[in-house]
Design an enzyme around this catalytic site. Structure first.
Site, PDB file in Angstrom:
ATOM      1  N   ASN A  10       0.730  -1.239  -0.144  1.00  0.00           N
ATOM      2  CA  ASN A  10      -0.186  -0.131  -0.183  1.00  0.00           C
ATOM      3  C   ASN A  10       0.741   1.262   0.042  1.00  0.00           C
ATOM      4  O   ASN A  10       1.390   1.655   0.982  1.00  0.00           O
ATOM      5  CB  ASN A  10      -0.790  -0.029   1.409  1.00  0.00           C
ATOM      6  CG  ASN A  10      -1.834   1.101   1.301  1.00  0.00           C
ATOM      7  OD1 ASN A  10      -2.012   1.855   0.366  1.00  0.00           O
ATOM      8  ND2 ASN A  10      -2.688   1.303   2.610  1.00  0.00           N
ATOM      9  N   LYS A  12       0.107   4.227  -0.314  1.00  0.00           N
ATOM     10  CA  LYS A  12      -0.633   5.429   0.265  1.00  0.00           C
ATOM     11  C   LYS A  12      -0.374   6.659  -0.587  1.00  0.00           C
ATOM     12  O   LYS A  12      -0.514   6.309  -1.623  1.00  0.00           O
ATOM     13  CB  LYS A  12      -0.109   5.539   1.790  1.00  0.00           C
ATOM     14  CG  LYS A  12      -0.475   4.162   2.507  1.00  0.00           C
ATOM     15  CD  LYS A  12       0.051   4.488   4.160  1.00  0.00           C
ATOM     16  CE  LYS A  12      -0.324   3.042   4.839  1.00  0.00           C
ATOM     17  NZ  LYS A  12      -0.355   3.067   6.213  1.00  0.00           N
ATOM     18  N   HIS A  96      -9.677   0.595   4.916  1.00  0.00           N
ATOM     19  CA  HIS A  96      -8.332   0.894   5.772  1.00  0.00           C
ATOM     20  C   HIS A  96      -8.453   1.804   6.879  1.00  0.00           C
ATOM     21  O   HIS A  96      -9.414   2.516   7.042  1.00  0.00           O
ATOM     22  CB  HIS A  96      -7.179   1.489   4.891  1.00  0.00           C
ATOM     23  CG  HIS A  96      -5.657   1.352   5.265  1.00  0.00           C
ATOM     24  ND1 HIS A  96      -5.349   2.289   6.068  1.00  0.00           N
ATOM     25  CD2 HIS A  96      -4.674   0.609   5.218  1.00  0.00           C
ATOM     26  CE1 HIS A  96      -4.258   2.016   6.521  1.00  0.00           C
ATOM     27  NE2 HIS A  96      -3.721   1.235   6.083  1.00  0.00           N
ATOM     28  N   GLU A  98      -6.977   4.125   8.189  1.00  0.00           N
ATOM     29  CA  GLU A  98      -6.906   5.573   7.933  1.00  0.00           C
ATOM     30  C   GLU A  98      -7.964   6.073   7.353  1.00  0.00           C
ATOM     31  O   GLU A  98      -8.506   7.061   7.838  1.00  0.00           O
ATOM     32  CB  GLU A  98      -5.574   5.810   6.965  1.00  0.00           C
ATOM     33  CG  GLU A  98      -4.269   5.488   7.564  1.00  0.00           C
ATOM     34  CD  GLU A  98      -3.165   5.289   6.829  1.00  0.00           C
ATOM     35  OE1 GLU A  98      -1.795   4.984   7.278  1.00  0.00           O
ATOM     36  OE2 GLU A  98      -3.412   5.348   5.388  1.00  0.00           O
ATOM     37  N   GLU A 166      -5.132  -5.247  10.434  1.00  0.00           N
ATOM     38  CA  GLU A 166      -3.997  -4.235  10.806  1.00  0.00           C
ATOM     39  C   GLU A 166      -4.482  -3.465  12.050  1.00  0.00           C
ATOM     40  O   GLU A 166      -5.435  -2.733  12.182  1.00  0.00           O
ATOM     41  CB  GLU A 166      -4.233  -3.347   9.740  1.00  0.00           C
ATOM     42  CG  GLU A 166      -3.739  -3.780   8.474  1.00  0.00           C
ATOM     43  CD  GLU A 166      -3.323  -2.820   7.388  1.00  0.00           C
ATOM     44  OE1 GLU A 166      -2.235  -2.723   6.741  1.00  0.00           O
ATOM     45  OE2 GLU A 166      -4.172  -2.010   7.187  1.00  0.00           O
ATOM     46  N   GLY A 172       2.397   2.416  10.921  1.00  0.00           N
ATOM     47  CA  GLY A 172       3.230   3.565  10.678  1.00  0.00           C
ATOM     48  C   GLY A 172       3.994   4.032  12.067  1.00  0.00           C
ATOM     49  O   GLY A 172       4.424   5.010  12.241  1.00  0.00           O
ATOM     50  N   SER A 212       3.421  -2.005  10.424  1.00  0.00           N
ATOM     51  CA  SER A 212       4.932  -2.181  10.528  1.00  0.00           C
ATOM     52  C   SER A 212       5.594  -3.140  10.123  1.00  0.00           C
ATOM     53  O   SER A 212       6.781  -3.505  10.608  1.00  0.00           O
ATOM     54  CB  SER A 212       5.238  -1.557  11.880  1.00  0.00           C
ATOM     55  OG  SER A 212       4.703  -0.092  12.048  1.00  0.00           O
TER      56      SER A 212
END
Length: 253
Positions: A10, A12, A96, A98, A166, A172, A212
């Site tokens: 990904n 991003k 996702h 985010e 996730e 991150g 990560s």
């Protein structure tokens, strides 16, 4: 039948045309196991989908990072599943964290998007995961079960779905779920699917880990029996993504 290892990258909201071409060149030159061992999908920003698709080696595939919940129309800024199909983009990432966190996408909205994308012939990487507060409160499984339940209620088949677990606290941040933590959630998810969907889907659906993942920790995560691959963020922009793809070989007997 064994579940084929799956590695998604990904990218991003990153990259210029030059940077993207450089990443693709690195991928094209990489020595990795064949498609019988590992399925590789990379997900550039929308604007780079055509150039990546045109340049990327044929054994690697391309995913969009999102798509709209229904057919196109007066939805400024959105991209429809039909548009992705028109561009021969086979995969899409939906839900996702985010987007759940920053754009307040609910479990039901994510499930509707998954169902619509599947109905148009796309394959879906559906993301689930808990926040740090939820993990510390001991409700990880309740959270990911609710997220999965919403999806299960809307889709007729899991054949074209990869479930990406996730933990939000690991994305991150450099914090990684330990192999034991990842395995525990993946195994519990598989048990939930066995009880609430079917034994067949539980044994066949791929549950991948994201958070990560890097070249240094991928093998110890990959060897876990219920970890079927990875959805990789920052490391997918770097040469170590090749090491992560190659971790698929630890699944061989």
């Amino acid at each position: 039948m064994a579940r084929k290892f799956f590695v998604g990258g990904n990218w991003k909201c990153n990259g210029t045309t030059e940077e993207v071409k450089k990443i693709v060149t690195t991928l094209n030159e990489a020595k990795v196991p064949g498609e019988d061992v590992v399925e590789v999908v990379v997900s550039p920003p929308f604007v780079f989908l055509p150039v990546v698709k045109s340049l990327l080696r044929p054994d690697f595939h391309v995913a969009a990072q999102n798509c709209w919940v229904r057919k196109g129309g007066a939805y400024t800024g959105e991209v429809s599943a039909e548009m992705l199909v028109n561009l021969s983009i086979p995969w899409v990432i939906i839900g996702h964290s985010e987007r759940r966190q920053l754009l307040n996408e609910s479990n039901e909205f994510v499930a509707d998007k998954v169902a619509y994308a599947l109905s148009q012939g796309l394959k879906v990487i559906a993301c689930i995961g808990e926040t740090l507060e939820q993990r510390e409160a001991g409700i990880t499984m309740a959270v990911v079960a609710d997220q999965t339940k919403a999806i299960a209620a809307k889709i007729p088949s899991w054949n074209n779905v990869v479930l990406a677990y996730e933990p939000v606290w690991a994305i991150g941040t450099g914090k990684v779920a330990t192999p034991a933590q990842a395995q525990e959630v993946h195994a519990d998810l598989r048990k939930w699917i066995h009880s609430n969907v079917s034994a067949e889907v539980a044994s066949s659906v791929r549950i991948i880990y994201g958070g990560s993942v890097n070249g240094g920790n991928c093998k110890e995560l990959a060897v876990q029996p219920d970890v079927d691959g990875f959805l990789v963020g920052g490391a997918s922009l770097k040469p170590e993504f090749i090491d992560i793809i190659n971790s698929a070989t630890v699944k061989k007997n």
